[in-house]
Structures are given as structure tokens and as C-alpha cells.
Scaffold this motif. Structure first.
Motif, short mmCIF file in Angstrom:
data_model
loop_
_atom_site.label_atom_id
_atom_site.label_comp_id
_atom_site.label_asym_id
_atom_site.label_seq_id
_atom_site.Cartn_x
_atom_site.Cartn_y
_atom_site.Cartn_z
N THR A 429 -51.02 29.42 -45.75
CA THR A 429 -50.37 29.24 -44.77
C THR A 429 -51.13 28.29 -43.75
O THR A 429 -52.33 28.09 -44.03
N THR A 431 -51.94 28.09 -39.64
CA THR A 431 -51.80 28.78 -38.27
C THR A 431 -51.55 27.79 -37.21
O THR A 431 -51.99 26.79 -37.37
N PRO A 432 -50.92 28.19 -36.15
CA PRO A 432 -50.73 27.34 -35.04
C PRO A 432 -52.20 26.69 -34.71
O PRO A 432 -53.10 27.15 -34.42
N SER A 446 -46.66 24.72 -34.26
CA SER A 446 -46.25 25.72 -33.16
C SER A 446 -46.38 27.07 -33.75
O SER A 446 -46.52 27.94 -32.93
N GLN A 447 -46.05 27.00 -34.85
CA GLN A 447 -45.73 28.50 -35.71
C GLN A 447 -46.61 28.43 -36.79
O GLN A 447 -46.81 27.67 -37.56
N GLU A 448 -47.12 29.85 -37.48
CA GLU A 448 -47.63 29.95 -38.53
C GLU A 448 -46.38 29.48 -39.73
O GLU A 448 -45.54 29.89 -39.68
N SER A 449 -46.96 28.54 -40.45
CA SER A 449 -46.01 27.74 -41.54
C SER A 449 -46.55 27.97 -42.99
O SER A 449 -47.75 28.01 -43.01
N ASN A 535 -53.70 32.52 -43.94
CA ASN A 535 -53.85 31.09 -43.65
C ASN A 535 -55.11 30.47 -44.77
O ASN A 535 -55.91 31.06 -45.13
N ASN A 604 -44.93 39.63 -42.13
CA ASN A 604 -44.47 38.74 -40.92
C ASN A 604 -43.98 37.47 -41.98
O ASN A 604 -44.51 37.11 -42.81
N VAL A 606 -42.55 33.91 -42.74
CA VAL A 606 -42.98 32.61 -42.55
C VAL A 606 -41.73 31.57 -42.62
O VAL A 606 -41.40 31.20 -43.73
N ASN A 607 -41.39 31.23 -41.39
CA ASN A 607 -40.08 30.43 -41.37
C ASN A 607 -40.26 28.95 -41.38
O ASN A 607 -39.16 28.27 -41.55
N GLY A 608 -41.44 28.49 -41.20
CA GLY A 608 -41.58 26.93 -40.95
C GLY A 608 -42.58 26.28 -41.92
O GLY A 608 -42.98 27.10 -42.76
#
Length: 642
Positions: A429, A431-432, A446-449, A535, A604, A606-608
């Protein structure tokens, strides 16, 4: 190999410094020329994987070890128990050894009674398995290698006794899944200044004191902050009584890891690193930084765990032998490796002259890994592998991608051994953070992606022009296996995919034009990966200390970091729960299916983001798997839900 960046002035300032050995794969065959006859007297090591006794029963037993309520729940086997139940019989071993002896070869069987290590000359192996072995030289870099010119012929007396023969070629080598940021400075502050960096940033009361708080210079303390590990440390859970193993293809200096831990202010168990050199051990080379970071990450997250480092030369047989030694020794509660190669490089169409382009049969290495991973699972050893750093297109990092002469296509592919259903595939991922190139405009994640550098690609295209920089397809590995079928634990998981249609590996021959080397199966219900992500983006990456790389370097990333991090986390869970965790995957998929995401979930979503094909979503995705961890919540389930 073609660089991932176009060779322009701007691209030169963005050069990617990939760690690990350059890949010479079966797919390079169109770029290879036959040389004079192979030196038949050359001595090589070959590994035979003997046939498992009752593989179906073994699979059922593994499932029971991680199924609450089963009579065999957490009743893991010793190596001797495994050998007695599932290894080859005395008669079967004697039959194989007798045949080898008739060819002047000697095979030594390991304690698991399925792995037979054989040494001999190429002439002896050529005669024993009925295939000439020729030498080839790559046009691209001049590297000399040998491989059989056709199918291996299994002697009649060994049919049904030997499942895989690994090491008749030294054609393929493996990449470490570590890489660097394209624009963060590679030189890092001196290690001794890390604590000062962290001290200058606001910290909450439960923040880890070894964290830097600085993207590109993150430490294991930042990992603890991101994924809620600190509550375990506060309870005295530090990996005490646990053992982790690193399987790697390069040697390293253990003093590097000690220097890293000391400099970030982390107190660790002294004298805890033991090196086991397999097949003479791996070299000290550009891959040594990979080994250093693996030890630093796993050992940093579990500061009181013992660490076994199994290093071996970068060949198929030695990689298998290193994993075999870690599994058969059965000293480690968890094992990780950050090396791999595209799964499809094992397929017959890329390895046997005249094979059909749709021939996706395994030619050895996949099955060898699979057998050993089943053994690890039944022994309660959790095993992790990096899922790759080329997004959904695993061949691109090794082969490049383009449409010009001498270039390859980019089919959707996954990495091995991460694609095996008995290993936990570690994805990546971002991280922001906020970033800018030079004096350019600032952009933010802006978000964990899901980690994929298409967000950087968009930035460069917008600010420097289309086609100036080509970052395709750097990102967290993920997708659908074209060989391993969907495992039982993914049957009821929302978001599981099949392979896409019309995927093939093609070579644009400079003289003959486009040639299809391999057609991949369409809509195959294969094993999806990764399973768990953390990450891994070098832009939000880590500090590493490696003397072979000149000391401390920043902006390091790749799924190479995630596999050893999960290894270290397992050591914490092992101490906290009082028992080995075993194969993660059935347990993780069950927990996610039942508890979803939320305050008390171990996961959690991961939506992005995306990895150039698979997008983030509030469910499983081949971009980030189940998602990231809340380790404290996961620990609570491991301790109390049974």
C-alpha cells in the motif's frame, strides 16, 4: 533489460535503483544463442522432490490444524511425524537411490523423506533423464547458462515416485522485491540522527519512540504506529521465545542489522542472528541489502525473537534447497522470503522447445515449493512471500514492456512463490502523504491506498507532458494465478476474480516479427493474491542500513518489506498466544468474512488506489488482498476466540 523509464534527461534524474540480481528467464530465449557444447564435466546440484504419500489427506489435516473445533486444531506435526505420515517409504527411496547409483549419482534424502539432494556432472544428469543439456548465451548481457533442450524423460522405474526435478538448468534467477523512490534523495541522514528526527515531530502518548514520522525514512517504529502494534509491546510482547527465519539468495553482514536497531534506539536480544549457508551460501552482492532489510524489519518488529538466516546462491535448485532446509529444520515459527519470479516462467511453453503456446504445465519449481509449503503448514510454520513490485503485470520488471523490436508484451501475471495457496502473499500500500517533484505543484495521497505508481504517472504527465516519463507498471503485485486453482479459503470471499481473457506473452522478434510465446488460460478460477498488505511504496518508504549499499539509504520500498514485517508480527502473536499460528490464510479469510471491517476487526479495508489494473475496494481485491492489519485486534482473536 529495458529500463522502466524512457531515457530522457528528466528520466535520468528519476532512475529506479532496483536491488537484486538481474533476471535471465526462460522468456529471454528469443534473445539467446546456442554456444559450443556444454562442459559435460561441470558439477551441478539437482533436487528431486519425491511424491507425497496421501497429499489429499495432508491437505485435509492442514485445514484441521487451523479450524476451531477440529480434533486436530493446533496439533501441528514434527518433521519426523510428517516424514512418517506423508514422506516416501523406505522402498520408494531405495528405488530412486538405486537408479541414481546406476547412473553414477548419489542422492541424500532429507529428514522429511521427500527432498532428495543430488550432485553430479551435467553428463550424468543428461544420461539419467534422457535429455541433452546445451549452453546458451544471452544477447542482452552475454550471460552464459545451460538448460535441457527438451522434455525430461522420467525413467520407467521412477514414474510416480518423483514429482519434480529442479536444477537441470541455471537459466532463471530471482529478483528481490525491493526498489527505491524515483525522486526522494537516496542518501539518508546518519543513523544516529534518527531519534532526533522523531523527537522533532509531535507524538501521541502511545506513539512508538523509535519512529521517525518521516515518509521515506520510516522505521519499524512507524510500522508499529500504522498498524496498532504498540499495545502488544506495552504488554511485554516482544517475540520472546519465538524464532523467525529469512530465506534469501544473498549473504549479508549481521552487523548491519545490529547497527540499524541500535541507531533507532531499539533494544534487542543480543547475539540472536544465526546464519545457515545452503549450497555454499549466497554471495555478497547487490542483493545483500535485501537480506539486511529482511532481518532489520522482522527482527525490529520482534526485538526479542531469534533469527535464522538461510542464504543460498541465486538458482532454482538452491532457492528450493534453502526453503527445504528452513522447513525441515523446523526451528522457525515463521519464515519469509522477499525473492521471486513470474509464475509463468515455469510453464512448459517457455521452457521446452516445440511446446504448445497454451501449455501451462509446471516443469518443477512450482511443485517443489508447493510440497515444502504444505509441509511447513502442517508443522505450524507460517510462511510469507513478497507478491512483487510490478503491479498486476509481473513480467514487466524483468522483461520491460513495449512494442518495438526486441520487446515483450505485458500480460496480467503474478509472482511465485507468492502465488502458491500454502503461502501468505504480502502486498503493498501507499500511506497518506504529500509530494512534489522539484519546485512543481504539491499533490497528495489522502488515504491508505493500493500501491501503484500510476498516481505518480498522472502527476508527471500533467506537469511534464505525456510520454516524457514511463513508470508502468511499478506497484504492489497482485492478480490471479494461471496455475494454482482457487483454494478453499477463498471460496466465499467477496471480490475474488478469475483470470482475464486474451492474455499472452508475446515477443516482437526484430527479424521475424511478433511471436506468441505463451497463451494464458482465460477466465481460470485461480488462486488470488495478495492476501495481506502493508505500506510498501518507496515514496512512503523506509530507511535501510546495508554496508554493501554504502550504509544508510532512504526512500526504500517494495513488498520486500511487507513479507518480513508479517514474519515479525507472527513472532509477536506466537509469544502472546503461546502457540504457533500456522498457515495464516484460512484464519484470516474466515475472520474477515465473519467480522468484516470496523473498530474491532483485525483488518482495515483499502478503498483507494490500484496496481495498474485492480482497484482498491471495501472488500477483497487483487490490489491489496483482504487489506491491512490491526495487529492488536488480530492478537485478541488469536488469544481468545478459540
Amino acid at each position: 533489460m529495458r529500463s522502466t523509464l524512457h531515457r530522457t534527461t528528466l528520466a535520468a534524474t528519476l532512475a529506479l535503483f532496483f536491488a537484486g540480481a538481474s533476471l535471465a528467464s526462460a522468456a529471454d530465449a528469443p534473445q539467446a544463442t546456442t554456444t559450443s557444447a556444454t562442459d559435460a564435466s561441470q558439477t551441478v546440484n539437482v533436487t528431486l522432490m519425491l511424491h507425497l504419500r496421501d497429499e489429499h489427506g495432508l491437505a485435509n489435516y492442514i485445514q484441521q490444524t487451523v479450524t476451531p473445533g477440529s480434533p486436530n486444531f493446533q496439533r501441528f506435526l514434527s518433521t519426523a511425524d510428517f516424514a512418517r505420515r506423508y514422506g516416501a517409504s523406505d522402498a520408494e527411496i531405495a528405488r530412486v537411490q538405486h537408479y541414481l547409483a546406476s547412473q553414477g549419482l548419489r542422492g541424500d534424502v532429507m529428514a522429511n523423506r521427500i527432498t532428495l539432494q543430488v550432485s553430479g556432472t551435467l553428463a550424468q544428469f543428461s544420461a539419467a533423464f534422457g535429455t541433452p543439456i546445451h549452453s546458451y548465451r544471452l544477447r542482452s548481457n552475454g550471460r552464459l547458462y545451460h538448460r535441457p533442450t527438451g522434455d525430461v524423460v522420467m525413467p520407467a522405474g521412477l514414474v510416480g515416485q518423483v514429482d519434480a526435478i529442479v536444477g537441470l538448468d541455471n537459466e532463471s534467477s530471482f529478483l528481490s522485491h525491493r526498489l527505491s523512490s524515483p525522486h526522494l534523495p537516496q542518501a539518508a541522514p546518519k543513523l544516529a540522527s534518527l531519534n532526533a528526527i522523531g523527537a522533532n515531530r509531535a507524538k501521541s502518548a502511545d506513539s512508538n519512540p523509535t519512529a521517525s514520522g518521516q515518509p521515506g525514512e520510516y522505521t519499524v517504529g512507524d510500522v508499529a504506529n500504522f498498524y496498532n502494534i504498540n499495545p502488544l509491546y506495552q504488554r511485554g510482547i516482544t517475540g520472546k521465545g519465538s524464532t523467525v527465519a529469512i530465506v534469501t539468495l544473498a549473504n549479508f553482514d549481521p552487523a548491519d542489522a545490529e547497527a540499524y536497531w541500535s541507531a533507532i534506539g531499539l533494544t534487542t536480544k543480543p547475539h540472536r542472528i544465526e546464519q545457515i549457508h545452503v549450497d555454499g551460501g549466497g554471495p555478497i552482492n547487490s542483493g545483500s541489502g535485501e537480506t539486511a532489510l529482511d532481518v532489520e524489519q522482522a527482527g525490529g518488529l520482534a526485538p526479542d525473537a531469534d533469527i535464522l538466516v538461510y542464504d543460498a546462491p541465486n538458482t532454482n535448485a538452491s532457492f528450493v534447497n534453502a526453503l527445504a532446509q528452513a522447513v525441515v529444520d523446523n526451528r522457525a515459527d515463521a519464515i519469509s522470503t522477499s525473492w521471486g519470479a513470474p509464475e509463468i516462467y515455469n510453464f512448459a511453453a517457455l521452457n521446452v522447445d516445440g511446446a504448445r503456446v497454451n501449455d501451462t504445465r509446471d516443469v518443477g519449481t512450482l511443485q517443489a515449493f508447493h510440497t515444502l509449503l504444505m509441509e511447513a503448514a502442517v508443522q505450524g510454520q507460517s510462511v510469507f512471500a513478497a507478491a512483487g513490485d510490478s503491479g498486476a503485470y509481473d513480467t514487466v520488471r524483468g522483461l520491460g514492456h513495449g512494442t518495438g523490436p526486441g520487446e515483450f508484451s505485458a500480460p496480467l501475471t503474478v509472482d511465485s512463490p507468492a502465488s502458491d495457496p500454502y503461502i501468505t502473499a504480502a502486498g503493498g500500500t501507499t500511506t497518506p502523504f504529500s509530494f512534489a517533484f522539484g519546485n512543481g505543484p504539491v499533490a497528495s495521497v489522502s488515504q491508505e491506498s493500493v500501491w501503484g505508481w500510476d498516481y505518480l504517472q498522472t502527476y508527471f504527465d500533467t506537469n511534464f507532458g505525456q510520454g516524457v516519463v514511463d513508470l508502468f507498471s511499478v506497484g504492489g503485485g497482485g492478480g490471479v494465478s494461471s496455475y494454482w486453482r482457487k483454494p478453499f479459503y477463498q471460496y466465499f470471499t467477496r471480490g475474488i476474480r478469475r483470470t482475464e481473457g486474451h492474455q499472452s506473452l508475446d515477443y516482437n522478434d526484430p527479424t521475424a516479427g511478433p511471436t506468441t510465446l505463451l497463451k494464458l488460460p482465460s477466465h481460470f478460477a485461480g488462486r488470488n493474491l495478495p492476501d495481506i498488505s502493508l505500506n510498501a511504496d518507496p515514496e512512503t518508504g523506509y530507511l535501510v542500513y546495508s554496508s554493501t549499499d554504502g550504509g544508510a539509504t532512504a526512500g526504500q520500498g517494495g513488498t520486500s518489506f511487507v513479507a518480513p514485517q508479517l514474519n515479525g508480527i507472527t513472532a509477536l502473536l506466537r509469544q502472546s498466544s503461546g502457540h504457533r499460528i500456522g498457515l495464516w490464510n484460512p484464519q484470516m479469510y474466515f475472520l474477515q468474512a465473519v467480522f468484516g471491517y470496523g473498530r474491532y476487526s483485525p483488518f482495515n479495508s483499502v478503498n483507494g488506489g490500484d496496481n495498474w489494473f485492480y482497484q482498491g475496494a471495501p472488500h477483497y481485491t487483487p490490489g491489496a488482498g483482504i487489506g491491512t492489519l490491526d495487529v492488536s485486534n488480530l492478537d485478541a482473536f488469536m488469544r481468545f476466540r478459540w
